[in-house]
Design a protein around this motif. Sequence first.
Motif, PDB file in Angstrom:
ATOM      1  N   GLY A 188      93.138  54.253  65.819  1.00  0.00           N
ATOM      2  CA  GLY A 188      91.696  54.526  65.925  1.00  0.00           C
ATOM      3  C   GLY A 188      90.991  55.215  66.725  1.00  0.00           C
ATOM      4  N   MET A 189      91.393  56.214  67.663  1.00  0.00           N
ATOM      5  CA  MET A 189      91.218  56.121  68.892  1.00  0.00           C
ATOM      6  C   MET A 189      90.271  57.982  68.801  1.00  0.00           C
ATOM      7  SD  MET A 189      93.571  55.418  71.288  1.00  0.00           S
ATOM      8  CE  MET A 189      94.808  55.650  70.646  1.00  0.00           C
ATOM      9  N   GLU A 190      89.502  57.740  69.600  1.00  0.00           N
ATOM     10  CA  GLU A 190      88.978  59.231  69.427  1.00  0.00           C
ATOM     11  C   GLU A 190      89.592  60.376  70.966  1.00  0.00           C
ATOM     12  OE1 GLU A 190      85.985  62.610  69.263  1.00  0.00           O
ATOM     13  OE2 GLU A 190      86.113  60.701  68.248  1.00  0.00           O
ATOM     14  N   THR A 191      89.885  60.003  71.712  1.00  0.00           N
ATOM     15  CA  THR A 191      91.309  60.487  72.177  1.00  0.00           C
ATOM     16  C   THR A 191      91.426  59.415  73.492  1.00  0.00           C
ATOM     17  OG1 THR A 191      89.052  59.949  74.966  1.00  0.00           O
ATOM     18  CG2 THR A 191      89.010  62.171  73.376  1.00  0.00           C
ATOM     19  N   LEU A 192      92.396  60.246  74.167  1.00  0.00           N
ATOM     20  CA  LEU A 192      93.404  59.289  75.049  1.00  0.00           C
ATOM     21  C   LEU A 192      93.121  58.394  76.240  1.00  0.00           C
ATOM     22  CD1 LEU A 192      96.313  61.710  75.250  1.00  0.00           C
ATOM     23  CD2 LEU A 192      96.453  60.222  74.178  1.00  0.00           C
ATOM     24  N   ARG A 193      91.761  59.037  76.448  1.00  0.00           N
ATOM     25  CA  ARG A 193      91.093  58.142  77.339  1.00  0.00           C
ATOM     26  C   ARG A 193      90.426  56.398  77.121  1.00  0.00           C
ATOM     27  NH1 ARG A 193      88.301  62.823  78.419  1.00  0.00           N
ATOM     28  NH2 ARG A 193      86.629  62.649  76.875  1.00  0.00           N
ATOM     29  N   ASP A 194      90.861  56.288  75.226  1.00  0.00           N
ATOM     30  CA  ASP A 194      90.478  54.754  74.436  1.00  0.00           C
ATOM     31  C   ASP A 194      91.634  54.117  74.356  1.00  0.00           C
ATOM     32  OD1 ASP A 194      87.639  56.081  73.953  1.00  0.00           O
ATOM     33  OD2 ASP A 194      88.622  57.224  71.707  1.00  0.00           O
ATOM     34  N   LEU A 195      92.449  54.784  75.313  1.00  0.00           N
ATOM     35  CA  LEU A 195      94.274  53.679  75.492  1.00  0.00           C
ATOM     36  C   LEU A 195      93.501  52.728  76.243  1.00  0.00           C
ATOM     37  CD1 LEU A 195      96.797  56.453  76.311  1.00  0.00           C
ATOM     38  CD2 LEU A 195      97.144  54.758  73.892  1.00  0.00           C
ATOM     39  N   PRO A 196      94.178  51.845  76.590  1.00  0.00           N
ATOM     40  CA  PRO A 196      93.997  50.460  76.684  1.00  0.00           C
ATOM     41  C   PRO A 196      94.061  50.957  78.320  1.00  0.00           C
ATOM     42  CG  PRO A 196      94.938  49.867  75.193  1.00  0.00           C
ATOM     43  CD  PRO A 196      95.465  51.479  74.741  1.00  0.00           C
ATOM     44  N   ASP A 197      93.340  49.481  79.160  1.00  0.00           N
ATOM     45  CA  ASP A 197      93.630  50.474  80.560  1.00  0.00           C
ATOM     46  C   ASP A 197      94.848  49.875  81.119  1.00  0.00           C
ATOM     47  OD1 ASP A 197      91.743  48.161  83.229  1.00  0.00           O
ATOM     48  OD2 ASP A 197      93.367  50.063  83.481  1.00  0.00           O
ATOM     49  N   ILE A 198      95.511  50.141  81.688  1.00  0.00           N
ATOM     50  CA  ILE A 198      96.988  50.660  81.980  1.00  0.00           C
ATOM     51  C   ILE A 198      97.117  49.056  82.903  1.00  0.00           C
ATOM     52  CG2 ILE A 198      97.128  52.027  84.118  1.00  0.00           C
ATOM     53  CD1 ILE A 198      99.893  52.516  83.571  1.00  0.00           C
ATOM     54  N   GLU A 199      96.086  48.232  83.680  1.00  0.00           N
ATOM     55  CA  GLU A 199      96.161  47.864  84.859  1.00  0.00           C
ATOM     56  C   GLU A 199      96.327  46.117  84.103  1.00  0.00           C
ATOM     57  OE1 GLU A 199      93.048  47.852  87.686  1.00  0.00           O
ATOM     58  OE2 GLU A 199      93.303  49.789  89.012  1.00  0.00           O
ATOM     59  N   ALA A 200      95.806  46.604  82.941  1.00  0.00           N
ATOM     60  CA  ALA A 200      95.757  45.045  81.663  1.00  0.00           C
ATOM     61  C   ALA A 200      96.898  44.827  81.078  1.00  0.00           C
ATOM     62  CB  ALA A 200      94.649  45.306  80.505  1.00  0.00           C
TER      63      ALA A 200
END
Length: 229
Positions: A188-200
């Motif tokens: 359910g992502m539009e682009t890879l920018r929608d990946l969860p925050d890596i810091e989290a």
Amino acid sequence: MSATPQPRRSTKKIPQDGVLYDRELEDLPPELRWREWMLRVEAVIFASAEPVMRETLARVVGRDCSIDLLIDDLREELRDRPYELVSVAGGWQHRTRSRFGETIRASTAPTRGGAAALSEFEAMVLMAVGYFQPVTRGELSKIFGKEVSRDVIGALRNAGFLASGPRSPTPGAPYTYVTTKHFLSAFGMETLRDLPDIEALEDAGLLSRNEMAAALFAEASDYAHDDVA
């Protein structure tokens, strides 16, 4: 005696079935034309197993039709329905609203699409590729401190989540791996920018950016050493 005038040949291309597809619907009043375009777009998206791209939808509506406005109207119309139109992987797709997920699972009804069942480790490997692509199998093994087998990569490729990327500049020029549009669609992502925050994810102890950087640095150092030698 003058020659008999020859009929002009039509410049329109006639499909094999002899019927022209009427995209413009100029014989309809504007409101009915817009309504018909909405129905056409919804029908195409509903019938497709994958997200439908803009250029695909443009084939069934008029040249001056704004697809974005059409999608907005469809979303508004579906506001009270248990499913919606979502933007995924550069296109649009019908998705059941998340609040009905438990209901669907309880029904045990077979569903279409969605993400393939992955083991916990396969899911972690897929997530690492998502963040650090293009990445080699060796680099993935260094991230996790154990071998990422060809079977794991093969399972993710067979599920349609991974594809081969460019060859790595490291010795032996191994293949790198990248995620696919199906990966974006399934999650359910539009682009890879929608990946969860890596810091989290780092805070949760699920992924270490420092370990990944160290692994890549070691890989680059090995390559530089071999090149000098």
